[in-house]
Design a protein around this motif. Sequence first.
Motif, PDB file in Angstrom:
ATOM      1  N   ALA A  74      35.447   1.589 -52.099  1.00 46.16           N
ATOM      2  CA  ALA A  74      35.518   0.231 -52.642  1.00 46.16           C
ATOM      3  C   ALA A  74      36.832  -0.014 -53.378  1.00 46.16           C
ATOM      4  O   ALA A  74      37.325  -1.145 -53.404  1.00 46.16           O
ATOM      5  CB  ALA A  74      34.333  -0.025 -53.568  1.00 46.16           C
ATOM      6  N   SER A  75      37.429   1.037 -53.937  1.00 46.71           N
ATOM      7  CA  SER A  75      38.706   0.873 -54.641  1.00 46.71           C
ATOM      8  C   SER A  75      39.828   0.439 -53.698  1.00 46.71           C
ATOM      9  O   SER A  75      40.867  -0.040 -54.136  1.00 46.71           O
ATOM     10  CB  SER A  75      39.091   2.161 -55.365  1.00 46.71           C
ATOM     11  N   THR A  77      38.837  -1.273 -50.390  1.00 47.90           N
ATOM     12  CA  THR A  77      38.346  -2.453 -49.680  1.00 47.90           C
ATOM     13  C   THR A  77      38.239  -3.692 -50.567  1.00 47.90           C
ATOM     14  O   THR A  77      38.554  -4.797 -50.122  1.00 47.90           O
ATOM     15  CB  THR A  77      36.981  -2.171 -49.019  1.00 47.90           C
ATOM     16  N   GLU A  78      37.823  -3.531 -51.819  1.00 46.05           N
ATOM     17  CA  GLU A  78      37.644  -4.694 -52.687  1.00 46.05           C
ATOM     18  C   GLU A  78      38.953  -5.413 -53.022  1.00 46.05           C
ATOM     19  O   GLU A  78      39.030  -6.635 -52.877  1.00 46.05           O
ATOM     20  CB  GLU A  78      36.868  -4.312 -53.944  1.00 46.05           C
ATOM     21  N   PRO A  79      40.013  -4.721 -53.467  1.00 46.16           N
ATOM     22  CA  PRO A  79      41.253  -5.442 -53.756  1.00 46.16           C
ATOM     23  C   PRO A  79      41.863  -6.106 -52.515  1.00 46.16           C
ATOM     24  O   PRO A  79      42.550  -7.118 -52.626  1.00 46.16           O
ATOM     25  CB  PRO A  79      42.202  -4.365 -54.290  1.00 46.16           C
ATOM     26  N   GLN A  81      40.067  -7.416 -50.197  1.00 45.46           N
ATOM     27  CA  GLN A  81      39.069  -8.398 -49.763  1.00 45.46           C
ATOM     28  C   GLN A  81      38.565  -8.095 -48.353  1.00 45.46           C
ATOM     29  O   GLN A  81      38.319  -9.000 -47.565  1.00 45.46           O
ATOM     30  CB  GLN A  81      39.631  -9.818 -49.848  1.00 45.46           C
ATOM     31  N   THR A  83      35.808  -7.364 -46.008  1.00 45.35           N
ATOM     32  CA  THR A  83      34.353  -7.515 -45.984  1.00 45.35           C
ATOM     33  C   THR A  83      33.753  -7.057 -44.663  1.00 45.35           C
ATOM     34  O   THR A  83      32.548  -6.880 -44.572  1.00 45.35           O
ATOM     35  CB  THR A  83      33.952  -8.978 -46.245  1.00 45.35           C
ATOM     36  N   ASN A 114      44.548  -5.853 -44.444  1.00 45.52           N
ATOM     37  CA  ASN A 114      43.581  -6.898 -44.155  1.00 45.52           C
ATOM     38  C   ASN A 114      44.351  -7.919 -43.323  1.00 45.52           C
ATOM     39  O   ASN A 114      45.220  -8.626 -43.839  1.00 45.52           O
ATOM     40  CB  ASN A 114      43.039  -7.536 -45.435  1.00 45.52           C
ATOM     41  N   GLU A 117      43.779 -11.725 -44.521  1.00 46.23           N
ATOM     42  CA  GLU A 117      44.339 -12.097 -45.822  1.00 46.23           C
ATOM     43  C   GLU A 117      45.809 -11.715 -45.976  1.00 46.23           C
ATOM     44  O   GLU A 117      46.447 -12.080 -46.964  1.00 46.23           O
ATOM     45  CB  GLU A 117      43.530 -11.466 -46.953  1.00 46.23           C
ATOM     46  N   TYR A 123      46.471   3.995 -48.879  1.00 43.48           N
ATOM     47  CA  TYR A 123      45.344   4.752 -49.428  1.00 43.48           C
ATOM     48  C   TYR A 123      45.681   6.233 -49.385  1.00 43.48           C
ATOM     49  O   TYR A 123      45.940   6.790 -48.325  1.00 43.48           O
ATOM     50  CB  TYR A 123      44.079   4.466 -48.635  1.00 43.48           C
ATOM     51  N   THR A 153      34.365   1.005 -43.217  1.00 42.52           N
ATOM     52  CA  THR A 153      34.535   0.481 -44.580  1.00 42.52           C
ATOM     53  C   THR A 153      33.316   0.792 -45.381  1.00 42.52           C
ATOM     54  O   THR A 153      32.276   1.077 -44.885  1.00 42.52           O
ATOM     55  CB  THR A 153      34.778  -1.048 -44.597  1.00 42.52           C
TER      56      THR A 153
END
Length: 153
Positions: A74-75, A77-79, A81, A83, A114, A117, A123, A153
């Motif tokens: 998540a560290s 995928t979340e920044p 965005q 999904t 992404n 976006e 990573y 993901t």
Amino acid sequence: MIISTKYFGEIEVSESEVIVFPNGLPAFEDEKRWILQSYQGPFYVLQSVHTVEVSFLVCEIFSVFPDYQIDLPASVTEPLQLTNTQQASLWTILTINDPFETSTANLAAPLVLNVDEKKGKQYIPQDSEYSRQFPLLQRKESSSQNAYTNQKT
């Protein structure tokens, strides 16, 4: 906008082509805006928008290493965005050597993009089964699979 590139001179790019790495890349933290330029075959140039000398030869991981697997936390995928997997594309920075047969790919620290976006992040997991100097030519032949179907993901 017109930018100067290391390999293609001055080119015109649209703002929609710019990929933002909010934290830059390790050792290039101030370089936050990049473009991908097609080079030859599966190879691309990741070019800084601001600094002509800062560019990397890269390739989409699954185009060259179809069996590559990684779990993104998540560290990451979340920044970005992220999904769903259709938004993600994984790239590797290459080191081209002479002779070419000794060239390597950094599979231990993929670039995660992404595509919707236009955001990216490198990573760097603490533990990886892959090498930072994975032989580029010691691979299976490419398959029709790509990052959108293989990336987890």
